[in-house]
Design a protein around this motif. Structure first.
Motif, PDB file in Angstrom:
ATOM      1  N   ALA A 126       0.826  -1.207   0.000  1.00 43.90           N
ATOM      2  CA  ALA A 126       0.000   0.000   0.000  1.00 43.90           C
ATOM      3  C   ALA A 126       0.858   1.254   0.000  1.00 43.90           C
ATOM      4  O   ALA A 126       0.563   2.233  -0.694  1.00 43.90           O
ATOM      5  CB  ALA A 126      -0.938  -0.003   1.210  1.00 43.90           C
ATOM      6  N   THR A 179      -5.443   2.088  -7.238  1.00 47.47           N
ATOM      7  CA  THR A 179      -5.081   1.376  -6.006  1.00 47.47           C
ATOM      8  C   THR A 179      -6.199   0.428  -5.593  1.00 47.47           C
ATOM      9  O   THR A 179      -5.943  -0.692  -5.130  1.00 47.47           O
ATOM     10  CB  THR A 179      -4.795   2.378  -4.877  1.00 47.47           C
ATOM     11  N   LEU A 238      -4.254  -2.018   1.135  1.00 46.05           N
ATOM     12  CA  LEU A 238      -4.479  -1.347  -0.145  1.00 46.05           C
ATOM     13  C   LEU A 238      -5.853  -0.684  -0.173  1.00 46.05           C
ATOM     14  O   LEU A 238      -5.998   0.443  -0.660  1.00 46.05           O
ATOM     15  CB  LEU A 238      -4.346  -2.351  -1.293  1.00 46.05           C
TER      16      LEU A 238
END
Length: 343
Positions: free
Chosen positions: A161, A197, A222
């Motif tokens: 992330a 993302t 994430l």
């Protein structure tokens, strides 16, 4: 308290067979009357010692940063990055401590970026905005590389992330360097980065639909990174927080929150709901305020939203079944839903 990562590690080490681990998961799901996937578990603490060690690490790194900055700006970041990597060799690779590992990862990545920024501060270059944007994207690129190295060595779930966020920052720097766009363009760009993302999070989720491995932890972080990158630009473009909003805007905000709730139910992740909560609270408070409940607008808002979220949590499974049922074949690519059964 044992996490999915602990169970996965026990199976990999031969401490228990996979069938025993699956039976344990099923037992926990049965006692809680909820499937394991709905728990959205992630590893943050292995015990209070995590907090104790985390505080000690934070104090040590803060001291190194201050001492390094006294000598040279770049040295502060370098000292923090070097110390964070060294400490991770013990607390992450050997002790597998969750919270200290997260702190050390963030300190390492931040230290790498701070080293380059500190060097630029010492140079104090008089560059154009375009050059500054290119340099910023270069710093983000190096940060991505450092994140990748940390992932290959330690495999802390939050690392992916952090790397994704750095990639978004790099892409934004390149965009501004090429186009000379105004600052307002940052919000659509952040939204695009958030959606990218989110797509990456869905891919990681798709590799572990039952959420029994470390991949589920990666997907969790994430989703947590993508949610604010999606929510903030959307609500900013609607004009929320730019003065008093009208009834129409408030209704749109509430409608968007319902859409986010449906998405959250479908993917069985709650990050979007949490990231959007401040905007919904503000919008609903405005509605109550305009309706005449001036002094009690926040109280009524908290009552309505709190009740709605508790109801959503209590009826999460049947609501998920309804949402997944409307998706047809697409539902097979999402985390499984517990089937209704007699008590």
């Amino acid at each position: 308290m044992y996490s999915e990562s602990d169970l996965e590690g026990a199976v990999a080490a031969g401490v228990m067979p996979l069938t025993t681990a699956d039976a344990f998961r099923q037992h926990v799901a049965t006692t809680r009357s909820t499937p394991a996937v709905d728990e959205e578990s992630f590893r943050l603490l292995t015990g209070f010692n995590d907090i104790f060690v985390g505080i000690a690490i934070a104090l040590l790194l803060a001291a190194l940063a201050q001492l390094g900055d006294w000598v040279d700006h770049a040295l502060a970041g370098a000292a923090v990055a070097a110390a964070a990597w060294t400490l991770a060799e013990y607390f992450t690779r050997r002790r597998h401590m969750a919270l200290p590992s997260i702190i050390l990862l963030l300190a390492f990545v931040g230290g790498v970026a701070a080293t380059m920024i500190g060097a630029l501060v010492d140079l104090d270059p008089d560059w154009s905005d375009r050059t500054n944007a290119l340099v910023g994207s270069g710093i983000a690129l190096v940060t991505v590389g450092a994140t990748w190295l940390h992932w290959k060595r330690f495999m802390v779930p939050i690392t992916v992330a952090v790397g994704a966020a750095a990639l978004v920052a790099m892409a934004m720097g390149i965009f501004f360097a090429i186009t000379h766009a105004s600052e307002q363009a940052i919000y659509p760009l952040v939204l695009i980065g958030g959606l990218a993302t989110f797509a990456l999070a869905m891919w990681w989720d798709g590799t572990d639909l039952r959420r029994q491995t470390r991949r589920s932890d990666v997907a969790f972080w994430l989703h947590l990174a993508a949610a604010p990158m999606i929510a903030h630009p959307v609500f900013h473009l609607l004009g929320v927080f730019e003065g008093d909003i009208g009834v129409a805007q408030a209704v749109i905000v509430m409608a968007l929150y319902v859409v986010f709730a449906i998405i959250a139910l479908a993917i069985d992740r709650r990050a979007l709901l949490v990231s959007s909560l401040a905007y919904v609270l503000y919008a609903l408070s405005t509605l109550f305020h305009q309706a005449g409940a001036v002094e009690l607008s926040m109280a009524f808002t908290a009552l309505v939203i709190g009740s709605a979220l508790l109801s959503l949590s209590a009826f999460w499974q049947p609501m998920r079944r309804s949402v997944i049922g409307m998706l047809g074949g697409l539902g097979d690519r999402l985390p499984p839903v517990q089937l209704a059964h007699a008590a």
